[in-house]
Design an enzyme around this catalytic site. Structure first.
Site, PDB file in Angstrom:
ATOM      1  N   LYS A  18       0.855  -1.181   0.000  1.00 23.61           N
ATOM      2  CA  LYS A  18       0.000   0.000   0.000  1.00 23.61           C
ATOM      3  C   LYS A  18       0.893   1.234   0.000  1.00 23.61           C
ATOM      4  O   LYS A  18       1.907   1.277   0.710  1.00 23.61           O
ATOM      5  CB  LYS A  18      -0.904  -0.032   1.238  1.00 23.61           C
ATOM      6  CG  LYS A  18      -1.929   1.091   1.303  1.00 23.61           C
ATOM      7  CD  LYS A  18      -2.852   0.897   2.502  1.00 23.61           C
ATOM      8  CE  LYS A  18      -3.899   1.993   2.600  1.00 23.61           C
ATOM      9  NZ  LYS A  18      -4.818   1.775   3.735  1.00 23.61           N
TER      10      LYS A  18
ATOM     11  N   SER B 230      -9.645   1.879   2.873  1.00 23.05           N
ATOM     12  CA  SER B 230      -8.799   2.668   1.994  1.00 23.05           C
ATOM     13  C   SER B 230      -7.773   1.837   1.232  1.00 23.05           C
ATOM     14  O   SER B 230      -7.100   2.349   0.337  1.00 23.05           O
ATOM     15  CB  SER B 230      -8.074   3.742   2.817  1.00 23.05           C
ATOM     16  OG  SER B 230      -7.223   3.125   3.780  1.00 23.05           O
TER      17      SER B 230
ATOM     18  N   SER C  37      -9.962  -0.594   7.075  1.00 21.82           N
ATOM     19  CA  SER C  37      -9.408  -0.415   5.728  1.00 21.82           C
ATOM     20  C   SER C  37      -8.673  -1.621   5.149  1.00 21.82           C
ATOM     21  O   SER C  37      -8.246  -1.588   3.999  1.00 21.82           O
ATOM     22  CB  SER C  37      -8.475   0.802   5.697  1.00 21.82           C
ATOM     23  OG  SER C  37      -9.214   1.984   5.824  1.00 21.82           O
TER      24      SER C  37
END
Length: 483
Positions: free
Chosen positions: A76, A151, A175
């Site tokens: 990420k 997210s 997330s």
């Protein structure tokens, strides 16, 4: 090779069915071919990956046998990666190349994992749909008109589309677990302090925790093994021994006590998801688990408490992005105040600005006690509810999300509607507990997840239950059409 799980890749590399360089080349070609459809990557690190793959093959040839050696990973894009753009999905950090590796990145690199790139995400991890990224929305491989969740939406979409077997994500209010549920993956949020946050660009420091996204619990166990552990560079890291997560995957569930909070099954939950949750309960009962109803009475206060605490911490954390030291700087500012205002106004997107303003308000003189202190008191009550529940049960089970993935843009004009999609996940962050989402079926062709929560540092128990469930169901094996 793209259909292989992380565990299957480990076995294939060990028995020399293929090399890491061959696997890496095949996956890089697949990313180039298919990622334009879903936009799951911000950066693809082809040269770095091929170099790491060759090095991993050399280490294996010299006799090393680590399970992760030569296996692919993508991070990420808030994990600092030395010499690679680390953008947090924001214009503010569009040109920022990290000068060091985050501990998570370094630990997995030391284990021999091959970094294929950095995945798309909601800007500064603020969102539940991966629509707030400066680099464009991520699309759900199960239906390209729908969101993948957020997210960590890029991390989830990339694995769901079989671009690679596993990715890292972060979980501040769901997330990892929410996008895992919406894309048919297994996603684990470890106990707060289990995985180092050093080099992980912060959203809300008391809530953020890194963890794995993969197709199976077996793969999450392998990846968590490489990520977890004490780190002296992270003041919130906890010095707790790391067990062998893979070794406990096949433990019996006989007599395991599972609690179903009655508050999870009220208004707002899609009844079809409720039915799938009950179906998963029946499977676990067949495996020997004992299920009972419990209560988490303060869950009703979780969303307002979270949306005071998280923005308050974000407003403090993001104050460092001012156009002076690094990050986006506006052109030709009139004075220092103009530099601050325009750099932040132009560098941050709408959702990030909204949360900074909410957080700054909650921390301001005259409102601090009314909002921030009150939210922290509610946080303590939520933690107490969990502690009381875990006196009677070993695990808590419920839906991961109240609804399946919604259409792109459907909640853009109503941010509170998107916030409500985190209703089942944020309590684990407020309490610091480990949580896991596992595939549990489909509604209108879109995946649905079931969430498991455990006491502190019982990630092994979560992985064991999910693995046993995945041995008697096939939801996790299903792939989206076209991928």
């Amino acid at each position: 090779m793209h259909q292989l799980t992380l565990a299957e890749i480990a076995r294939g590399l060990a028995d020399k069915s293929f090399s890491s360089e061959e696997l890496t080349g095949a996956l890089l070609a697949r990313i180039k071919q298919l990622d334009p459809q879903i936009n799951s990557f911000i950066s693809v690190t082809e040269d770095l990956a091929l170099g790491q793959a060759r090095a991993a093959d050399a280490r294996r040839a010299a006799g090393e046998t680590s399970a992760l050696l030569g296996a692919p990973i993508a991070h990420k894009d808030l994990f600092c990666t030395n010499g690679v753009r680390t953008s947090c999905g924001s214009k503010m950090l569009d040109n920022f190349k990290a000068p060091y590796d985050a501990t998570v990145v370094a630990k997995l690199a030391e284990a021999g994992m091959v970094t294929l790139g950095k995945t798309n995400m909601d800007e500064f991890a603020m969102g539940s749909a991966n629509e707030s990224s400066h680099y464009g929305a991520v699309k759900n491989p199960w239906n390209l008109e729908h969101v993948p969740g957020g997210s960590s939406g890029g991390s989830a979409a990339a694995v769901a589309a079989r671009l690679l077997p596993a990715t890292t994500g972060t979980d501040t209010g769901g997330s990892i677990r929410q996008p895992a549920a919406l894309t048919n993956l297994t996603g684990l949020k470890p106990t707060y302090g289990r995985v180092s946050r050093w080099g992980m660009i912060a959203y809300a420091s008391s809530l953020d925790q890194g963890g794995p996204l993969a197709r199976t619990a077996e793969d999450c166990a392998l990846l968590l093994q490489g990520m977890a552990g004490f780190d002296a560079k992270d003041s919130t890291s906890i010095e707790e021994p790391v067990p062998d997560y893979s070794a406990s995957l096949n433990a019996s569930l006989q007599g395991l006590r599972i609690g179903l909070p009655k508050e999870y099954f009220g208004a707002g939950l899609d009844p079809r998801i409720a039915d799938l949750v009950q179906a998963s309960v029946k499977e676990l009962e067949k495996l020997g688990a004992v299920v009972k109803e419990i209560s988490l009475p303060n869950m009703q206060h979780a969303i307002p408490a979270y949306y005071v605490i998280a923005p308050a911490e974000a407003s403090s954390n993001l104050s460092r992005f001012d156009g002076v030291r690094f990050g986006y700087r506006c052109e030709e500012p009139k004075d220092l105040t103009d530099l601050y205002k325009r750099s932040r106004g132009e560098g941050f997107g709408v959702e990030v600005q909204r949360r900074i303003m909410v957080g700054t308000y909650a921390l301001s003189a005259g409102y601090y006690d009314a909002y921030y202190v009150k939210a922290q008191q509610i946080r303590r009550l939520i933690k107490n509810d969990f502690m009381a529940a875990f006196n009677d049960v070993d695990l808590i089970l419920g839906p991961t999300t109240p609804n399946p993935a919604w259409k792109l843009g459907a909640k853009s004009s109503d941010p509170v509607a998107a916030y409500l999609e985190d209703v089942y996940t944020i309590t684990a962050n407020l309490a610091g507990l480990p949580g896991l989402s596992m595939p549990a079926g489909f509604v209108d062709g879109l995946p649905v997840g079931v969430q498991l929560l455990a006491p502190y540092f019982q990630e092994g128990r979560l992985l064991n239950v999910a693995h046993r469930y995945q041995q008697v169901t096939d939801w996790h094996t299903r792939a989206p059409n076209g991928f």
